[in-house]
Design a protein around this motif. Structure first.
Motif, mmCIF file in Angstrom:
data_model
loop_
_atom_site.group_PDB
_atom_site.id
_atom_site.type_symbol
_atom_site.label_atom_id
_atom_site.label_comp_id
_atom_site.label_asym_id
_atom_site.label_seq_id
_atom_site.Cartn_x
_atom_site.Cartn_y
_atom_site.Cartn_z
ATOM 1 N N ALA A 16 0.827 -1.211 0.000
ATOM 2 C CA ALA A 16 0.000 0.000 0.000
ATOM 3 C C ALA A 16 0.861 1.261 0.000
ATOM 4 C CB ALA A 16 -0.930 0.006 1.218
ATOM 5 N N ALA A 17 2.027 1.188 0.614
ATOM 6 C CA ALA A 17 2.937 2.339 0.676
ATOM 7 C C ALA A 17 3.793 2.476 -0.585
ATOM 8 C CB ALA A 17 3.837 2.212 1.906
ATOM 9 N N GLY A 18 3.589 1.583 -1.553
ATOM 10 C CA GLY A 18 4.348 1.656 -2.792
ATOM 11 C C GLY A 18 5.735 1.060 -2.716
ATOM 12 N N ARG A 19 5.982 0.222 -1.707
ATOM 13 C CA ARG A 19 7.309 -0.352 -1.496
ATOM 14 C C ARG A 19 7.439 -1.765 -2.034
ATOM 15 N NH1 ARG A 19 7.472 -0.450 4.445
ATOM 16 N NH2 ARG A 19 9.437 -1.515 4.073
ATOM 17 N N GLY A 20 6.371 -2.320 -2.639
ATOM 18 C CA GLY A 20 6.383 -3.707 -3.075
ATOM 19 C C GLY A 20 6.506 -3.871 -4.576
ATOM 20 N N GLN A 21 7.162 -4.954 -4.945
ATOM 21 C CA GLN A 21 7.216 -5.402 -6.337
ATOM 22 C C GLN A 21 6.829 -6.870 -6.339
ATOM 23 O OE1 GLN A 21 11.386 -4.636 -7.202
ATOM 24 N NE2 GLN A 21 10.745 -3.159 -8.739
ATOM 25 N N VAL A 22 6.251 -7.302 -7.445
ATOM 26 C CA VAL A 22 5.872 -8.699 -7.585
ATOM 27 C C VAL A 22 6.431 -9.209 -8.913
ATOM 28 C CG1 VAL A 22 3.615 -8.243 -8.638
ATOM 29 C CG2 VAL A 22 3.945 -10.297 -7.297
ATOM 30 N N SER A 23 6.844 -10.473 -8.906
ATOM 31 C CA SER A 23 7.344 -11.067 -10.144
ATOM 32 C C SER A 23 6.181 -11.711 -10.885
ATOM 33 C CB SER A 23 8.422 -12.112 -9.845
ATOM 34 O OG SER A 23 7.887 -13.175 -9.084
ATOM 35 N N HIS A 24 6.203 -11.607 -12.196
ATOM 36 C CA HIS A 24 5.190 -12.268 -13.011
ATOM 37 C C HIS A 24 5.522 -13.751 -13.071
ATOM 38 C CE1 HIS A 24 2.568 -9.188 -14.645
ATOM 39 N NE2 HIS A 24 3.608 -8.383 -14.616
ATOM 40 N N SER A 25 4.633 -14.562 -12.524
ATOM 41 C CA SER A 25 4.854 -16.000 -12.449
ATOM 42 C C SER A 25 3.564 -16.659 -11.997
ATOM 43 C CB SER A 25 5.979 -16.285 -11.453
ATOM 44 O OG SER A 25 6.091 -17.661 -11.189
ATOM 45 N N LEU A 51 -5.488 -10.350 -3.011
ATOM 46 C CA LEU A 51 -5.272 -9.167 -2.175
ATOM 47 C C LEU A 51 -4.250 -8.209 -2.779
ATOM 48 C CD1 LEU A 51 -5.308 -10.964 1.282
ATOM 49 C CD2 LEU A 51 -7.166 -9.700 0.183
ATOM 50 N N ILE A 52 -3.294 -8.746 -3.546
ATOM 51 C CA ILE A 52 -2.347 -7.915 -4.275
ATOM 52 C C ILE A 52 -2.277 -8.425 -5.709
ATOM 53 C CG2 ILE A 52 -0.966 -7.346 -2.221
ATOM 54 C CD1 ILE A 52 1.194 -9.283 -3.245
ATOM 55 N N ARG A 53 -1.785 -7.571 -6.600
ATOM 56 C CA ARG A 53 -1.634 -7.953 -8.006
ATOM 57 C C ARG A 53 -0.541 -7.098 -8.620
ATOM 58 N NH1 ARG A 53 -3.341 -4.170 -11.372
ATOM 59 N NH2 ARG A 53 -4.835 -2.624 -10.673
ATOM 60 N N PRO A 54 -0.029 -7.540 -9.778
ATOM 61 C CA PRO A 54 0.931 -6.699 -10.500
ATOM 62 C C PRO A 54 0.240 -5.424 -10.984
ATOM 63 C CG PRO A 54 0.941 -8.948 -11.356
ATOM 64 C CD PRO A 54 -0.224 -8.837 -10.430
ATOM 65 N N ALA A 55 0.945 -4.321 -10.950
ATOM 66 C CA ALA A 55 0.373 -3.046 -11.390
ATOM 67 C C ALA A 55 0.224 -2.988 -12.903
ATOM 68 C CB ALA A 55 1.240 -1.886 -10.917
ATOM 69 N N ARG A 56 1.029 -3.782 -13.608
ATOM 70 C CA ARG A 56 0.973 -3.766 -15.068
ATOM 71 C C ARG A 56 1.455 -5.102 -15.610
ATOM 72 N NH1 ARG A 56 6.397 -2.995 -16.003
ATOM 73 N NH2 ARG A 56 7.468 -1.557 -14.641
ATOM 74 N N PRO A 57 1.150 -5.378 -16.866
ATOM 75 C CA PRO A 57 1.630 -6.618 -17.485
ATOM 76 C C PRO A 57 3.153 -6.633 -17.562
ATOM 77 C CG PRO A 57 -0.070 -5.590 -18.836
ATOM 78 C CD PRO A 57 0.304 -4.607 -17.773
ATOM 79 N N GLY A 58 3.700 -7.820 -17.703
ATOM 80 C CA GLY A 58 5.143 -7.963 -17.852
ATOM 81 C C GLY A 58 5.482 -9.353 -18.352
ATOM 82 N N LEU A 59 6.740 -9.558 -18.586
ATOM 83 C CA LEU A 59 7.234 -10.865 -19.024
ATOM 84 C C LEU A 59 7.363 -11.800 -17.832
ATOM 85 C CD1 LEU A 59 10.052 -9.588 -21.400
ATOM 86 C CD2 LEU A 59 7.742 -10.337 -22.025
ATOM 87 N N VAL A 60 7.332 -13.093 -18.082
ATOM 88 C CA VAL A 60 7.493 -14.079 -17.012
ATOM 89 C C VAL A 60 8.817 -13.812 -16.301
ATOM 90 C CG1 VAL A 60 7.785 -16.519 -16.478
ATOM 91 C CG2 VAL A 60 6.079 -15.808 -18.162
ATOM 92 N N GLY A 61 8.759 -13.729 -14.991
ATOM 93 C CA GLY A 61 9.943 -13.485 -14.169
ATOM 94 C C GLY A 61 10.255 -12.015 -13.941
ATOM 95 N N GLN A 62 9.650 -11.140 -14.727
ATOM 96 C CA GLN A 62 9.916 -9.711 -14.578
ATOM 97 C C GLN A 62 9.264 -9.172 -13.313
ATOM 98 O OE1 GLN A 62 8.238 -7.374 -17.743
ATOM 99 N NE2 GLN A 62 9.414 -5.550 -17.217
ATOM 100 N N ARG A 63 9.966 -8.280 -12.626
ATOM 101 C CA ARG A 63 9.406 -7.616 -11.453
ATOM 102 C C ARG A 63 8.734 -6.323 -11.875
ATOM 103 N NH1 ARG A 63 13.877 -6.992 -6.832
ATOM 104 N NH2 ARG A 63 15.217 -8.606 -7.662
ATOM 105 N N VAL A 64 7.540 -6.120 -11.356
ATOM 106 C CA VAL A 64 6.790 -4.886 -11.598
ATOM 107 C C VAL A 64 6.216 -4.425 -10.258
ATOM 108 C CG1 VAL A 64 6.220 -5.500 -13.980
ATOM 109 C CG2 VAL A 64 4.635 -6.079 -12.145
#
Length: 83
Positions: A16-25, A51-64
């Motif tokens: 929520a504070a904008g400190r997280g990234q998620v990998s596409h997988s 509860l959370i999701r990637p902010a945008r599309p990306g390639l497999v393994g990419q962090r967004v």
């Protein structure tokens, strides 16, 4: 997610504070401040439970950037109201 631990709530607050990234997988990993989250099982559950999701599309393994979903925001609101 029926119950939220202190750890999962902290993870949601970081996103929520904008400190997280998620990998596409199929089993997305969560990174907070660029560091892999210590509880990847919980990170997977946060995404699979919607509860959370990637902010945008990306390639497999990419962090967004990671963002809260409506359900994630609602959970944090319920917890804050109960405190």
């Amino acid at each position: 997610m029926d119950t939220a631990s202190h750890r999962t709530l902290a993870m949601l607050r970081a996103v929520a504070a904008g400190r997280g990234q998620v990998s596409h997988s199929s089993e997305p990993d969560l990174f907070v401040d660029g560091v892999p989250c210590c509880d990847q099982f919980a990170a997977h559950a946060l995404t699979h439970d919607g509860l959370i999701r990637p902010a945008r599309p990306g390639l497999v393994g990419q962090r967004v950037p990671a963002v809260l979903t409506g359900a994630g925001r609602a959970l944090l609101s319920r917890v804050a109201a109960a405190a």
